[in-house]
Design a protein around this motif. Structure first.
Motif, PDB file in Angstrom:
ATOM      1  N   THR A 182      55.508   0.579 112.363  1.00  0.00           N
ATOM      2  CA  THR A 182      54.510  -0.463 112.601  1.00  0.00           C
ATOM      3  C   THR A 182      54.695  -1.169 113.939  1.00  0.00           C
ATOM      4  N   ASN A 183      55.806  -0.890 114.649  1.00  0.00           N
ATOM      5  CA  ASN A 183      56.037  -1.510 115.947  1.00  0.00           C
ATOM      6  C   ASN A 183      55.503  -0.664 117.105  1.00  0.00           C
ATOM      7  N   GLN A 184      55.033   0.547 116.818  1.00  0.00           N
ATOM      8  CA  GLN A 184      54.569   1.401 117.896  1.00  0.00           C
ATOM      9  C   GLN A 184      53.178   0.991 118.353  1.00  0.00           C
ATOM     10  N   ASP A 185      52.873   1.254 119.624  1.00  0.00           N
ATOM     11  CA  ASP A 185      51.578   0.899 120.200  1.00  0.00           C
ATOM     12  C   ASP A 185      50.626   2.083 120.254  1.00  0.00           C
ATOM     13  N   THR A 186      51.182   3.275 120.387  1.00  0.00           N
ATOM     14  CA  THR A 186      50.354   4.472 120.531  1.00  0.00           C
ATOM     15  C   THR A 186      50.902   5.602 119.653  1.00  0.00           C
ATOM     16  N   VAL A 187      50.065   6.617 119.457  1.00  0.00           N
ATOM     17  CA  VAL A 187      50.467   7.853 118.789  1.00  0.00           C
ATOM     18  C   VAL A 187      50.135   9.004 119.728  1.00  0.00           C
ATOM     19  N   THR A 188      51.123   9.848 120.007  1.00  0.00           N
ATOM     20  CA  THR A 188      50.921  10.977 120.912  1.00  0.00           C
ATOM     21  C   THR A 188      51.175  12.284 120.185  1.00  0.00           C
ATOM     22  N   ASP A 189      50.172  13.159 120.208  1.00  0.00           N
ATOM     23  CA  ASP A 189      50.320  14.522 119.711  1.00  0.00           C
ATOM     24  C   ASP A 189      50.612  15.430 120.898  1.00  0.00           C
ATOM     25  N   ILE A 190      51.567  16.338 120.727  1.00  0.00           N
ATOM     26  CA  ILE A 190      51.937  17.266 121.795  1.00  0.00           C
ATOM     27  C   ILE A 190      51.472  18.662 121.413  1.00  0.00           C
ATOM     28  N   PHE A 191      50.661  19.251 122.282  1.00  0.00           N
ATOM     29  CA  PHE A 191      50.049  20.549 122.016  1.00  0.00           C
ATOM     30  C   PHE A 191      50.645  21.603 122.938  1.00  0.00           C
ATOM     31  N   LEU A 192      51.198  22.655 122.346  1.00  0.00           N
ATOM     32  CA  LEU A 192      51.697  23.801 123.099  1.00  0.00           C
ATOM     33  C   LEU A 192      50.706  24.942 122.929  1.00  0.00           C
ATOM     34  N   ALA A 193      50.046  25.318 124.027  1.00  0.00           N
ATOM     35  CA  ALA A 193      49.050  26.372 123.983  1.00  0.00           C
ATOM     36  C   ALA A 193      49.710  27.748 124.013  1.00  0.00           C
ATOM     37  N   ALA A 194      48.933  28.753 123.664  1.00  0.00           N
ATOM     38  CA  ALA A 194      49.459  30.122 123.590  1.00  0.00           C
ATOM     39  C   ALA A 194      50.000  30.600 124.933  1.00  0.00           C
ATOM     40  N   ASP A 195      49.468  30.051 126.042  1.00  0.00           N
ATOM     41  CA  ASP A 195      49.924  30.469 127.365  1.00  0.00           C
ATOM     42  C   ASP A 195      51.164  29.724 127.844  1.00  0.00           C
ATOM     43  N   GLY A 196      51.725  28.861 126.975  1.00  0.00           N
ATOM     44  CA  GLY A 196      52.948  28.153 127.319  1.00  0.00           C
ATOM     45  C   GLY A 196      52.748  26.797 127.956  1.00  0.00           C
ATOM     46  N   GLN A 197      51.492  26.380 128.160  1.00  0.00           N
ATOM     47  CA  GLN A 197      51.212  25.079 128.761  1.00  0.00           C
ATOM     48  C   GLN A 197      51.259  23.974 127.703  1.00  0.00           C
TER      49      GLN A 197
END
Length: 270
Positions: A182-197
């Protein structure tokens, strides 16, 4: 006569409509694809908790695969609650036998609070038979830790975990951000694409108890967009935006831990 794009959910259904197949079908409708449901289990629950569940017989699950594939062209699908080893094996076998478009796997092996949902045999079957079929997998934070056998304490560790999941067979990996602090300000999802990016999707954190079905919705919207022919990147971005809007506009349904608002998301995300 218009031919509709079809997305399929292979999942359990929550009787209160907040999660599982109900949330998936809400999401498909909101993204303007025709939704079909292959039922694996039924849950008796409401916003105060889950009170009973029944897993459907394997023969019935198998028959659903056969009759759907005999009559429809399915453009993409997602999996949700698969309950046990036998169900996972049945689903994996049919996903190998039938072509039903892109495969989105929402692991449903641990809750967003860290509770285990699969026994060890079922978990191992998931790893060996289902995970390698994923065009994209969308684990929550606790599922990420179990799948990678790692403590993911920072962004660098999460990225290494995503690489590990890709090496285990998933073509694309979406590491969903934590939302239990409850103390966090943001939520970040990290996406790894098939090409490694790597790509990051960040939204403001909303402190609310109206979050039932968030993971189901996110993966269902990805499936819907893939069914329409969108790229994997755009499908993930739309799903992230859609889920955020559904959380940001709460609705009063039930007395405790309520559902997110697919109607608001439908209006906001065009």
């Amino acid at each position: 006569m218009e031919e509709k794009i079809i997305a399929l959910t292979i999942a359990g259904n929550d009787s209160d409509g907040s999660a599982g197949m109900s949330a998936d079908l809400h999401s498909f409708y909101a993204r303007e694809v025709y939704g079909m449901g292959l039922l694996t289990a039924a849950v008796a629950g409401n916003t105060t908790g889950i009170y009973a569940q029944e897993v459907l017989p394997i023969a019935f699950i198998q028959k659903q695969f056969e009759v759907l594939n005999a009559d429809f062209t399915i453009n993409a699908l997602k999996t949700g609650m698969l309950a046990n080893k036998e169900v996972i094996s049945c689903v994996a076998k049919n996903l190998r036998n039938y072509h039903m478009g892109k495969i989105v796997i929402d692991p449903v092996i641990m809750t967003k609070h860290g509770d285990t949902l699969l026994d060890d045999d079922a978990y191992q079957t998931f790893l060996t038979e289902l995970l390698p079929l994923a065009d994209i997998i969308t684990p929550n934070f606790y599922e990420q830790q179990r799948l990678t056998a790692s403590t993911l304490g920072n962004k660098a560790a999460i990225k290494q975990g995503a690489i590990k999941l890709q090496k285990m067979g998933a073509k694309n990996v979406l590491m969903k951000g934590r939302h239990d602090d409850t103390n966090q300000d943001t939520v970040t999802d990290i996406f790894l694409a098939a090409d490694g990016q790597f790509y990051e999707f960040t939204k403001p954190f909303i402190n609310t108890d109206r979050i039932n079905g968030t993971g189901d919705t996110l993966s269902a919207v990805i499936a819907a967009e893939l069914a329409k022919g969108s790229s994997m990147f755009n499908s993930v971005k739309i799903a992230k935006d859609f889920t955020y809007e559904a959380i940001a506009h709460p609705i009063a349904v039930g007395s405790k831990y309520g559902p997110i608002n697919h109607l608001a998301a439908q209006q906001e995300i065009k």
